[in-house]
Design a protein around this motif. Structure first.
Motif, PDB file in Angstrom:
ATOM      1  N   GLY A   1      44.191  80.059  62.900  1.00 23.53           N
ATOM      2  CA  GLY A   1      43.606  78.760  62.557  1.00 23.53           C
ATOM      3  C   GLY A   1      44.661  77.692  62.324  1.00 23.53           C
ATOM      4  O   GLY A   1      44.335  76.554  62.016  1.00 23.53           O
ATOM      5  N   GLY A   2      45.936  78.041  62.425  1.00 24.28           N
ATOM      6  CA  GLY A   2      47.021  77.080  62.224  1.00 24.28           C
ATOM      7  C   GLY A   2      48.316  77.836  61.981  1.00 24.28           C
ATOM      8  O   GLY A   2      48.332  79.079  62.023  1.00 24.28           O
ATOM      9  N   SER A   3      49.378  77.094  61.707  1.00 26.58           N
ATOM     10  CA  SER A   3      50.676  77.759  61.544  1.00 26.58           C
ATOM     11  C   SER A   3      50.792  78.472  60.203  1.00 26.58           C
ATOM     12  O   SER A   3      51.442  79.515  60.098  1.00 26.58           O
ATOM     13  N   THR A   4      50.162  77.927  59.175  1.00 26.71           N
ATOM     14  CA  THR A   4      50.243  78.579  57.854  1.00 26.71           C
ATOM     15  C   THR A   4      49.682  79.999  57.950  1.00 26.71           C
ATOM     16  O   THR A   4      50.243  80.941  57.380  1.00 26.71           O
ATOM     17  N   GLU A   5      48.589  80.157  58.679  1.00 27.33           N
ATOM     18  CA  GLU A   5      47.988  81.499  58.808  1.00 27.33           C
ATOM     19  C   GLU A   5      48.969  82.465  59.484  1.00 27.33           C
ATOM     20  O   GLU A   5      49.058  83.636  59.111  1.00 27.33           O
TER      21      GLU A   5
ATOM     22  N   ALA B   1      61.767  73.805  54.430  1.00 28.33           N
ATOM     23  CA  ALA B   1      60.638  74.529  55.049  1.00 28.33           C
ATOM     24  C   ALA B   1      59.326  73.874  54.631  1.00 28.33           C
ATOM     25  O   ALA B   1      59.267  73.115  53.664  1.00 28.33           O
ATOM     26  N   HIS B   2      58.281  74.187  55.348  1.00 27.96           N
ATOM     27  CA  HIS B   2      56.971  73.604  55.042  1.00 27.96           C
ATOM     28  C   HIS B   2      56.527  74.039  53.640  1.00 27.96           C
ATOM     29  O   HIS B   2      56.776  75.170  53.230  1.00 27.96           O
ATOM     30  N   TYR B   3      55.852  73.117  52.934  1.00 32.13           N
ATOM     31  CA  TYR B   3      55.496  73.405  51.541  1.00 32.13           C
ATOM     32  C   TYR B   3      54.608  74.636  51.392  1.00 32.13           C
ATOM     33  O   TYR B   3      54.555  75.269  50.339  1.00 32.13           O
TER      34      TYR B   3
ATOM     35  N   THR C   1      61.717  71.219  61.306  1.00 29.66           N
ATOM     36  CA  THR C   1      61.277  70.991  59.923  1.00 29.66           C
ATOM     37  C   THR C   1      60.360  69.768  59.896  1.00 29.66           C
ATOM     38  O   THR C   1      60.421  68.897  60.772  1.00 29.66           O
ATOM     39  N   THR C   2      59.540  69.734  58.863  1.00 32.37           N
ATOM     40  CA  THR C   2      58.448  68.765  58.831  1.00 32.37           C
ATOM     41  C   THR C   2      58.956  67.325  58.861  1.00 32.37           C
ATOM     42  O   THR C   2      58.350  66.476  59.502  1.00 32.37           O
ATOM     43  N   ILE C   3      60.072  67.038  58.210  1.00 32.21           N
ATOM     44  CA  ILE C   3      60.496  65.641  58.138  1.00 32.21           C
ATOM     45  C   ILE C   3      61.511  65.261  59.222  1.00 32.21           C
ATOM     46  O   ILE C   3      61.357  64.233  59.887  1.00 32.21           O
TER      47      ILE C   3
ATOM     48  N   ILE D   1      59.814  83.060  62.495  1.00 36.26           N
ATOM     49  CA  ILE D   1      60.150  81.647  62.749  1.00 36.26           C
ATOM     50  C   ILE D   1      58.882  80.816  62.671  1.00 36.26           C
ATOM     51  O   ILE D   1      57.922  81.049  63.415  1.00 36.26           O
ATOM     52  N   ASP D   2      58.932  79.842  61.758  1.00 35.69           N
ATOM     53  CA  ASP D   2      57.855  78.848  61.701  1.00 35.69           C
ATOM     54  C   ASP D   2      58.231  77.758  62.707  1.00 35.69           C
ATOM     55  O   ASP D   2      58.999  76.852  62.401  1.00 35.69           O
ATOM     56  N   ALA D   3      57.698  77.911  63.913  1.00 36.94           N
ATOM     57  CA  ALA D   3      58.029  76.987  65.005  1.00 36.94           C
ATOM     58  C   ALA D   3      56.820  76.117  65.314  1.00 36.94           C
ATOM     59  O   ALA D   3      56.500  75.842  66.478  1.00 36.94           O
ATOM     60  N   ALA D   4      56.149  75.685  64.234  1.00 36.37           N
ATOM     61  CA  ALA D   4      54.884  74.951  64.379  1.00 36.37           C
ATOM     62  C   ALA D   4      55.013  73.803  65.370  1.00 36.37           C
ATOM     63  O   ALA D   4      54.207  73.650  66.273  1.00 36.37           O
ATOM     64  N   LEU D   5      56.060  73.019  65.209  1.00 37.61           N
ATOM     65  CA  LEU D   5      56.187  71.827  66.055  1.00 37.61           C
ATOM     66  C   LEU D   5      57.104  72.046  67.256  1.00 37.61           C
ATOM     67  O   LEU D   5      56.734  71.760  68.381  1.00 37.61           O
TER      68      LEU D   5
ATOM     69  N   THR E   1      53.472  79.163  66.381  1.00 32.50           N
ATOM     70  CA  THR E   1      53.538  77.779  66.841  1.00 32.50           C
ATOM     71  C   THR E   1      52.129  77.191  66.795  1.00 32.50           C
ATOM     72  O   THR E   1      51.148  77.918  66.916  1.00 32.50           O
ATOM     73  N   SER E   2      52.045  75.885  66.588  1.00 32.34           N
ATOM     74  CA  SER E   2      50.729  75.250  66.457  1.00 32.34           C
ATOM     75  C   SER E   2      50.167  74.863  67.822  1.00 32.34           C
ATOM     76  O   SER E   2      50.917  74.529  68.737  1.00 32.34           O
ATOM     77  N   GLY E   3      48.839  74.838  67.908  1.00 27.55           N
ATOM     78  CA  GLY E   3      48.192  74.351  69.134  1.00 27.55           C
ATOM     79  C   GLY E   3      47.887  72.866  69.052  1.00 27.55           C
ATOM     80  O   GLY E   3      47.920  72.155  70.047  1.00 27.55           O
ATOM     81  N   HIS E   4      47.583  72.404  67.832  1.00 28.35           N
ATOM     82  CA  HIS E   4      47.165  71.004  67.678  1.00 28.35           C
ATOM     83  C   HIS E   4      48.354  70.059  67.589  1.00 28.35           C
ATOM     84  O   HIS E   4      48.155  68.865  67.464  1.00 28.35           O
ATOM     85  N   LYS E   5      49.562  70.577  67.635  1.00 27.54           N
ATOM     86  CA  LYS E   5      50.712  69.669  67.624  1.00 27.54           C
ATOM     87  C   LYS E   5      51.058  69.325  69.077  1.00 27.54           C
ATOM     88  O   LYS E   5      50.564  68.351  69.616  1.00 27.54           O
ATOM     89  N   PHE E   6      51.858  70.137  69.743  1.00 18.53           N
ATOM     90  CA  PHE E   6      52.277  69.751  71.097  1.00 18.53           C
ATOM     91  C   PHE E   6      51.160  69.888  72.138  1.00 18.53           C
ATOM     92  O   PHE E   6      51.064  69.094  73.078  1.00 18.53           O
TER      93      PHE E   6
HETATM   94  C1  LIG Z   1      57.172  73.216  60.078  1.00 18.90           C
HETATM   95  C2  LIG Z   1      55.704  73.294  59.776  1.00 18.90           C
HETATM   96  N1  LIG Z   1      55.187  74.474  59.459  1.00 18.90           N
HETATM   97  C3  LIG Z   1      53.884  74.619  59.179  1.00 18.90           C
HETATM   98  C4  LIG Z   1      53.032  73.548  59.205  1.00 18.90           C
HETATM   99  C5  LIG Z   1      51.608  73.754  58.811  1.00 18.90           C
HETATM  100  O1  LIG Z   1      50.847  74.033  59.881  1.00 18.90           O
HETATM  101  P1  LIG Z   1      49.254  74.163  59.737  1.00 18.90           P
HETATM  102  O2  LIG Z   1      48.810  72.896  59.107  1.00 18.90           O
HETATM  103  O3  LIG Z   1      48.832  74.368  61.150  1.00 18.90           O
HETATM  104  O4  LIG Z   1      48.966  75.338  58.891  1.00 18.90           O
HETATM  105  C6  LIG Z   1      53.523  72.293  59.553  1.00 18.90           C
HETATM  106  C7  LIG Z   1      52.602  71.153  59.596  1.00 18.90           C
HETATM  107  O5  LIG Z   1      52.925  70.019  59.673  1.00 18.90           O
HETATM  108  C8  LIG Z   1      54.905  72.151  59.826  1.00 18.90           C
HETATM  109  O6  LIG Z   1      55.439  70.958  60.113  1.00 18.90           O
END
Ligand SMILES: Cc1ncc(COP(=O)(O)O)c(C=O)c1O
Length: 401
Positions: free
Chosen positions: A93-97, A121-123, A172-174, A200-204, A232-237
């Motif tokens: 359902g997203g990268s956090t999962e 890292a992501h919060y 990273t997020t920022i 690896i959290d490669a969401a973006l 990796t996220s689907g809703h990002k790239f």
């Molecule tokens: C590096 C990184 N990891 C994880 C997430 C969270 O992803 P999600 O909202 O799909 O759980 C983000 C979202 O911006 C992100 O930038």
């Protein structure tokens, strides 16, 4: 207002469409691509229940799922990440999962595992460690937000008798910094920490880097020995327009050996029970429907727009930076930002992000607004009629353009 009686909701949907169109112009702060839309899926998205409950690798009792396509999606992404044939994965359902799944797997394998991740890292990573009752060690970062490898080494050395669950970040997020994953693996090797998991959290940045690697950016894939999983996220790239992710393991995780649940007929190997079968359709439509060459072109275009934005902002005195692979342009958090523009930050840096729908015109508009703000020149007023027209969906056809 109560929901007891039926209402005609069409005006609400029209208003929401108008709002989305209006916000799109100034929304350059969050990494959701919106350039690929999915009208061809309307019947399936809105008229069919699709539930990929349980493992994607067995159908289970139900027939209304898209698991065959889900396995294809997993394989396309796994190929991009150079995963071996032993790969395993699913659509989350997203990268956090995905990170939760990887940390849970680490905890199951190594109950004494300590989570290491960087301050950039992501919060959600810290929250997941807390939820899974795993100790967390936050590693310092360099000025661009990359994990400080010397600090990681020192913290690992302090606990070398314990297993390590390292969550590296690729994008990273920022600032969209990419941690040096080969150096992370090397630090573990030097300390002989063999009871370890490296996720690896490669969401973006995972997919853009896999599609069009940049020489100066460390590898983010399974060709780095020791990488155990990538999300990796689907809703990002990929512009799926609804949150989802693709989790890939090098080898099946511990939970994947679980026997089928009698009620569902499928193995209970995912974080949630029921899972969206529609997300898989959107991922497949993006990956296979558009094709990887078109995605490579999108990556190049985003990087070019980001470089343009960086130069334009520098031209008005903003100390803008970007990583060579990055869609993100970041700058020291300013005291004020132009009104209306959505530009998030963390107190140190603010950033904008040039996803595929962001145009040079928008960048020019932002730069003009920023200059006007600095020089205190009022913005030219657009007439109400013009504002409403440009906010309305299909504004072009209404104006005959
Ligand atoms: C590096 C990184 N990891 C994880 C997430 C969270 O992803 P999600 O909202 O799909 O759980 C983000 C979202 O911006 C992100 O930038």
């Amino acid at each position: 207002m109560t929901a007891d009686t039926a209402r005609d909701l069409r005006p609400l949907w029209t208003a929401l469409l108008g709002q989305a169109a209006e916000h799109a112009r100034t929304n350059i702060g969050y990494p959701g691509a919106t350039d690929i839309t999915h009208q061809q899926l309307a019947d399936l998205m809105t008229g069919v229940l699709l539930n990929n409950i349980g493992s994607p690798y067995d159908g289970g009792h139900g027939r209304n799922h898209t698991k065959d396509l889900e396995v294809e999606v997993v394989n396309i992404v796994a190929d991009l990440f150079n995963a071996p044939a032993t790969r395993w994965g699913y659509v989350t359902g997203g990268s956090t999962e995905g990170t939760e799944h990887a940390l849970l797997d680490a905890r199951r394998r190594f109950p004494d595992a300590v989570v290491y991740t960087s301050a950039s890292a992501h919060y959600k990573v810290g929250e997941l460690a807390d939820k899974l009752m795993m100790p967390l060690v936050v590693i310092g970062t360099d000025e661009h937000g990359r994990m400080d490898i010397a600090d990681l080494y020192a913290e690992l050395a302090r606990r070398r008798d314990r297993a390590a669950a390292i969550v590296a970040t690729a994008g990273t997020t920022i600032t969209e910094a990419v941690d040096d994953i080969p150096a992370i693996v090397a630090a573990c090797e030097r300390l002989s920490i063999t009871r370890r998991r490296i996720h690896i959290d490669a969401a973006l940045s995972g997919l853009p880097l896999a599609l069009v690697p940049e020489d100066e950016t460390p590898l983010v894939d399974f060709s780095v020995p020791g990488v155990t999983s990538i999300i990796t996220s689907g809703h990002k790239f990929l512009s799926t327009l609804t949150p989802c992710g693709v989790l890939i393991y090098r080898d099946p995780p511990n939970a994947a050996t679980t026997a089928a649940v009698s009620y569902t007929g499928t193995a209970n190997v995912t974080i949630g029970g029921s899972r969206s079968g529609h997300s898989t359709l959107l991922l497949y439509a993006s990956l296979a429907g558009l094709g990887l060459d078109a995605h490579r072109q999108r990556v190049r275009a985003c990087r070019q727009t980001a470089e343009y934005a960086c130069q334009r902002l520098r031209g008005i005195g903003v100390d803008a930076c970007r990583h060579p692979h990055g869609f993100t342009v970041y700058f020291p958090s300013p005291p004020r930002l132009p009104e209306r523009w959505i530009i998030p930050g963390d107190g140190r840096y603010h950033r904008l992000i040039c996803m595929p729908q962001v145009t040079r015109d928008q960048i020019d508009e932002l730069v003009e607004a920023w200059s006007r703000m600095v020089h205190r020149v009022p913005a030219p007023r657009r007439s109400l009629a013009r504002r409403l027209l440009s906010a309305a969906p299909n504004a072009q056809s209404r104006t005959g353009g």
